[in-house]
Design a protein around this motif. Structure first.
Motif, PDB file in Angstrom:
ATOM      1  N   GLU A 131       0.904  -1.236  -0.128  1.00  0.00           N
ATOM      2  CA  GLU A 131      -0.145   0.059  -0.087  1.00  0.00           C
ATOM      3  C   GLU A 131       0.879   1.248   0.097  1.00  0.00           C
ATOM      4  N   ARG A 177       2.117   1.797  -3.531  1.00  0.00           N
ATOM      5  CA  ARG A 177       1.070   2.215  -4.420  1.00  0.00           C
ATOM      6  C   ARG A 177       0.913   3.612  -4.228  1.00  0.00           C
ATOM      7  N   ASN A 178       0.906   4.084  -2.916  1.00  0.00           N
ATOM      8  CA  ASN A 178       0.699   5.644  -2.870  1.00  0.00           C
ATOM      9  C   ASN A 178       1.767   6.239  -3.375  1.00  0.00           C
ATOM     10  N   ARG A 201       1.026   6.597  -7.364  1.00  0.00           N
ATOM     11  CA  ARG A 201      -0.238   6.986  -7.697  1.00  0.00           C
ATOM     12  C   ARG A 201      -0.284   8.265  -8.742  1.00  0.00           C
ATOM     13  N   VAL A 239      -2.325  11.682 -10.049  1.00  0.00           N
ATOM     14  CA  VAL A 239      -3.348  12.303  -9.682  1.00  0.00           C
ATOM     15  C   VAL A 239      -3.738  13.055 -10.589  1.00  0.00           C
TER      16      VAL A 239
END
Length: 465
Positions: free
Chosen positions: A368, A371-372, A375, A377
């Motif tokens: 996680e 992934r952050n 990512r 935006v």
């Protein structure tokens, strides 16, 4: 035979097939049922053809009779019958030894004649209510029959066709009059057919009754002859019986003497048999006493042997019980040890599962975080999302706007101008406006108007009505 026999054969075949499939499914052999249905339809068509052929022969024969001037004999069917009141001469002039039997036979013929006489008089009364031509003149009735024979039952909607043709031929008569004449003609033919059938039934029943009467008279004469012969032989039998009675009395006396001698011999034999039986009973009593002593000794030996076997069985049972108790104690200890081993293994397996879950949670947490970090935006832009792409615009830049209004497919048919140019349409519209589209005048006018162009040869019908 050609009309009835195929129907009876088909009925028997269907009954046999139904008896075979009572305990089977109907879909077991569909091909067989299709063959049966084809056979039924073939028999129906065959019956229709035979009926049409018989009707045509009937009308042709009737026309020949009318042409010869013999039509006055057609309605006098009962004149060809024998007089039903007459009793056959074989019965009236028969030599019957029993008058009551002869009277009963004559009464049976009278009853048969009276029964058929009432039926014939009723049918003759029905025929006398109307003439041969059913209230019409001979020419009109002959035209009616010839028109009716042209439309057989094998033509679809034949009744509507011949009623329409009759309305054209008999324009001075209404449809109700034509239907009434048709009903009267059917009733006349049905009554004539009944008259012929009753005549045939009377002849058949009279022949059967005459055969039974002659057979009964023959039996009566034979029975009377046997009675006479029996009476003549009765006296001779009495003489023979008296002679036989004397011989019987002599034979009885001899039999009584023989019986007395046999009784004396039997009494002496019985005394000797009783003495012999008494000696045998004494011998059997001595033998039985010896057997009883031997049996008592045998039972004592059997009892001692059973007691010995029972003591040995009790000792072996005690040894087996001690061995089984020791084995049960060992089994109980083994079960407790196995239960402790299973509990320790279960606890170790649960600890391993907890460790695996903890490692899995740590792995998901690290994933996680990764992934952050990667990512993307992006801001929301609905117009750009719903707009056309540059590639799509490049492919459809040459498409013209008016093609969107083009119909999906072309229509090939007549235009309203071509339809109105046909004179038959204009005439039919004018007749409809005047309210004459169903009149005889409209039918005649429309039948003579030709189309603008002659029809092709392949569109013409080859059926002739």
């Amino acid at each position: 035979m050609a009309t009835v026999q195929p129907v009876h054969q088909l009925t028997d075949d269907l009954r046999f097939r139904l008896g075979e499939v009572q305990h089977q499914q109907l879909t077991a052999h569909p091909s067989n049922w299709e063959h049966v249905i084809q056979q039924i339809n073939f028999v129906k068509d065959q019956q229709d053809d035979i009926t049409a052929q018989l009707q045509a022969e009937y009308l042709a024969l009737e026309g020949e009779i009318i042409g010869l001037g013999l039509d006055k004999y057609l309605t006098s069917t009962s004149d060809n019958l024998v007089n039903i009141e007459n009793i056959p001469e074989e019965v009236l002039n028969s030599d019957c030894p029993y008058p009551e039997l002869k009277d009963s036979l004559i009464q049976a013929f009278h009853f048969l004649s009276e029964r058929y006489q009432r039926r014939l008089q009723n049918l003759q009364g029905q025929l006398q209510t109307t003439d041969r031509f059913c209230g019409w003149c001979a020419d009109d009735h002959q035209r009616f029959l010839s028109t009716l024979s042209q439309y057989t039952y094998d033509i679809p909607n034949h009744r509507a066709l011949y009623m329409d043709m009759m309305q054209r031929l008999f324009q001075d008569k209404t449809r109700q009059e034509l239907v009434e004449h048709e009903r009267v003609w059917d009733r006349l033919r049905f009554t004539q057919a009944q008259l012929r059938v009753v005549t045939q039934q009377f002849q058949r029943d009279q022949e059967e009754l005459l055969a039974r009467a002659l057979f009964t008279l023959q039996e009566a004469r034979q029975a009377h002859q046997e009675e006479l012969e029996c009476h003549r032989g009765h006296q001779h039998q009495q003489d023979i019986c008296s002679h036989l009675r004397e011989k019987l009395q002599q034979w009885r006396a001899q039999q009584e003497e023989v019986a007395r001698l046999e009784a004396a011999i039997a009494s002496r034999q019985q005394e000797e048999e009783e003495a012999r039986r008494k000696r045998e009973q004494e011998k059997e009593a001595a033998v039985r006493s010896q057997h009883k002593e031997k049996v008592r000794q045998f039972y004592l030996q059997q009892q001692k042997r059973r007691q010995k076997l029972e003591a040995g069985d009790q000792e072996r049972l005690a040894n087996l019980r001690s061995v089984m108790e020791e084995q049960a104690r060992r089994d109980k200890e083994r079960i407790l040890f196995r239960a402790d081993m299973l509990q320790r293994r279960r606890e170790e397996r649960e600890a391993q599962e907890l460790e695996w879950q903890r490692e899995e949670e740590e792995k998901q947490n690290r994933l996680e975080v990764l992934r952050n970090q990667v990512r993307v935006v992006a801001e929301a832009d609905p117009e750009r999302m719903m707009a056309d792409t540059e590639a799509w615009k490049g492919r459809h830049v040459t498409v013209e706007e008016f093609e969107l209004q083009r119909p999906l497919y072309s229509i090939n048919t007549y235009t309203d101008t071509q339809i109105v140019s046909d004179p038959r349409v204009r005439v039919e519209q004018a007749l409809r406006d005047a309210g004459l589209q169903h009149s005889q005048y409209a039918k005649e006018v429309l039948s003579v108007i030709s189309p603008p162009k002659p029809p092709r040869r392949d569109t013409k019908s080859t059926l002739k009505f």
